[in-house]
Design an enzyme around this catalytic site. Structure first.
Site, PDB file in Angstrom:
ATOM      1  N   ASP A 108      20.139  87.610  95.727  1.00 20.36           N
ATOM      2  CA  ASP A 108      18.958  87.889  96.561  1.00 20.36           C
ATOM      3  C   ASP A 108      17.675  87.927  95.745  1.00 20.36           C
ATOM      4  O   ASP A 108      16.691  87.272  96.085  1.00 20.36           O
ATOM      5  CB  ASP A 108      19.096  89.241  97.282  1.00 20.36           C
TER       6      ASP A 108
ATOM      7  N   ARG B 277      16.131 105.511  94.080  1.00 19.30           N
ATOM      8  CA  ARG B 277      15.007 104.725  94.615  1.00 19.30           C
ATOM      9  C   ARG B 277      13.623 105.234  94.212  1.00 19.30           C
ATOM     10  O   ARG B 277      12.769 104.426  93.845  1.00 19.30           O
ATOM     11  CB  ARG B 277      15.112 104.582  96.145  1.00 19.30           C
TER      12      ARG B 277
ATOM     13  N   ASP C  69      17.243 101.827 102.016  1.00 18.14           N
ATOM     14  CA  ASP C  69      16.572 101.627 100.732  1.00 18.14           C
ATOM     15  C   ASP C  69      15.186 100.999 100.877  1.00 18.14           C
ATOM     16  O   ASP C  69      14.271 101.333 100.128  1.00 18.14           O
ATOM     17  CB  ASP C  69      17.463 100.806  99.800  1.00 18.14           C
TER      18      ASP C  69
ATOM     19  N   SER D  43      29.502  95.139  99.783  1.00 25.35           N
ATOM     20  CA  SER D  43      28.164  95.344  99.271  1.00 25.35           C
ATOM     21  C   SER D  43      28.169  96.688  98.550  1.00 25.35           C
ATOM     22  O   SER D  43      28.538  97.705  99.130  1.00 25.35           O
ATOM     23  CB  SER D  43      27.171  95.355 100.428  1.00 25.35           C
TER      24      SER D  43
HETATM   25  N1  ARG Z   1      24.241 104.533 102.410  1.00 22.85           N
HETATM   26  C1  ARG Z   1      23.796 104.905 101.110  1.00 22.85           C
HETATM   27  C2  ARG Z   1      22.366 105.326 101.171  1.00 22.85           C
HETATM   28  O1  ARG Z   1      21.703 105.009 102.098  1.00 22.85           O
HETATM   29  C3  ARG Z   1      24.029 103.817 100.082  1.00 22.85           C
HETATM   30  C4  ARG Z   1      23.364 102.521 100.294  1.00 22.85           C
HETATM   31  C5  ARG Z   1      23.608 101.660  99.103  1.00 22.85           C
HETATM   32  N2  ARG Z   1      23.438 100.243  99.287  1.00 22.85           N
HETATM   33  C6  ARG Z   1      24.442  99.328  99.265  1.00 22.85           C
HETATM   34  N3  ARG Z   1      24.121  98.088  99.343  1.00 22.85           N
HETATM   35  N4  ARG Z   1      25.701  99.641  99.211  1.00 22.85           N
HETATM   36  O2  ARG Z   1      21.886 106.010 100.308  1.00 22.85           O
END
Ligand code: ARG
Length: 398
Positions: free
Chosen positions: A14, A94, A123, A174
């Protein structure tokens, strides 16, 4: 001369495609930024790939220490668990990434930043909001929210533009990870009825395959933070990494959760967070020894609010800072040791001690040495029950 943009770059498909796509569609010169929060061991390779993908510059930074000291440990003091189960690992990473993006943008004189998040997740919100909190003047571009390419189309785009395609393309899930935890989503995990296949897990062994012998760990805390493991003082990053490994060997820290995302979607999330699980359990156990019941109860409220703010991308909010000030202050007596037994997926606190313990053997004991004055209890109970007895006397007939 083109304006500059700083792109948060993982080196995956990506973001590799994004370098060129942003240049073509927005006309910026793209500078990448890659940070290691415990998840990247080949920063210089990634830097090289960024430049081969068309970036005019590539920043890389090992920020593991900052991540633990400035984001993870403050959240540990608050026992932060979103919806009571998720140690907010990704959510804590983040704001740090946003801060690094802003710093790089200032160094480069860039007018925009970008990230590879899609429009369905948390995110994007965390990064956009955090950049806004630190640098409201910077524009945020999120190509994956706009381009509408499928995975196959992205690969075709990469080939056509001679962008090196990463070799790790055929992953069934993912994932995102950092020192505090690993998140696994998508693929067969989207069937909420189906048990996650073993191949979803990389940090933890299956609990039934963990050693029959339990492993005891002793954690020393000072003012709410772990400073030693099994008697040996350790730097924060080292301690978390070591505990993560030990916990993983005993199948500790697997989480299977239907989670409420910020954007209104419920999603099935799998996590592996051995160190977070052990440390939060141990920290809470020590708090139970040294805080009053009112502090414990109020701490639970603060913890829930705190975790929600972190999850919701509001790390840089004044409310999070103010809650942090309370949490930090509440830790002044959280010094002592905790023993945790790791066995077949469980982390059980089996011992705790502190010089500041409010647990006093002389008050608690049923044996010799009891100093509790039982003759004071009837008077206490008489007053404690006064309101309810009064109410019973005047209550209207049903
Ligand atoms: N659901 C978790 C959060 O919102 C993890 C997200 C992580 N991203 C991924 N592509 N697995 O903090």
């Amino acid at each position: 001369m083109a304006e500059k943009l700083v792109l948060a770059y993982s080196g995956g498909l990506d973001t590799s495609v994004a370098v060129r796509w942003i240049q073509e569609n927005y006309g910026y010169d793209v500078v990448t930024l890659t940070a290691n929060l415990g998840n990247v061991d080949n920063l210089s390779e990634i830097r090289q790939r960024a430049l081969e993908s068309g970036a005019v510059g590539a920043h890389v930074a090992d920020v593991r220490d900052e991540f633990i000291r400035e984001f993870v440990f403050p959240a540990l003091k608050a026992n932060a668990l979103y919806q009571g189960v998720y140690p907010v690992a990704t959510a804590l990473g983040r704001p740090l990434i946003a801060r690094l993006m802003v710093e790089a943008a200032r160094q480069e004189g860039a007018t925009a930043v970008a990230h590879g998040c899609t429009g369905k997740g948390n995110d994007q919100v965390r990064l956009d909001v955090s950049v806004g909190a630190l640098a409201p003047d910077l524009k945020v571009v999120a190509p994956a929210r706009e381009w509408g390419m499928t995975r196959v189309e992205e690969i075709a785009y990469a080939k056509e533009h001679e962008i090196p395609v990463p070799s790790t393309l055929e992953k069934p899930y993912s994932t995102d990870d950092n020192l505090w935890g690993r998140s696994i989503e998508a693929g067969v995990l989207e069937d909420a009825w189906r048990e996650p296949p073993e191949n979803a897990y990389e940090w933890t062994v299956a609990p039934h395959e963990a050693p029959d012998e339990p492993r005891y760990v002793e954690l020393q805390f000072e003012e709410g933070l772990p400073i030693a493991l099994d008697g040996a003082e350790m730097e924060p990053v080292d301690l978390v990494e070591t505990l993560s490994k030990i916990g993983g060997e005993h199948g500790v820290g697997r989480i299977d959760h239907i989670e409420d995302r910020l954007v209104g979607i419920k999603s099935r999330e799998i996590y592996e967070a051995p160190a977070a699980t052990i440390l939060i359990h141990a920290h809470k156990a020590l708090e139970g020894m040294v805080l009053t019941k009112d502090q414990v109860r109020f701490g639970e409220t603060v913890s829930r609010e705190y975790a929600q703010l972190v999850y919701d991308g509001l790390w840089f909010s004044q409310l999070r800072e103010d809650l942090q000030a309370y949490v930090d202050s509440s830790q002044r007596a959280v010094t002592g040791a905790v023993r945790v037994k790791l066995h077949k997926g469980h982390a059980t606190v089996v011992g705790r001690k502190s010089d500041y313990a409010l647990y006093q053997h002389a008050l608690a004991t049923y044996d010799e040495g009891d100093v509790f004055d039982q003759s004071a209890s009837p008077g206490f109970i008489h007053l404690w029950g006064l309101p309810i007895r009064t109410q019973a006397r005047v209550r209207p007939e049903e």
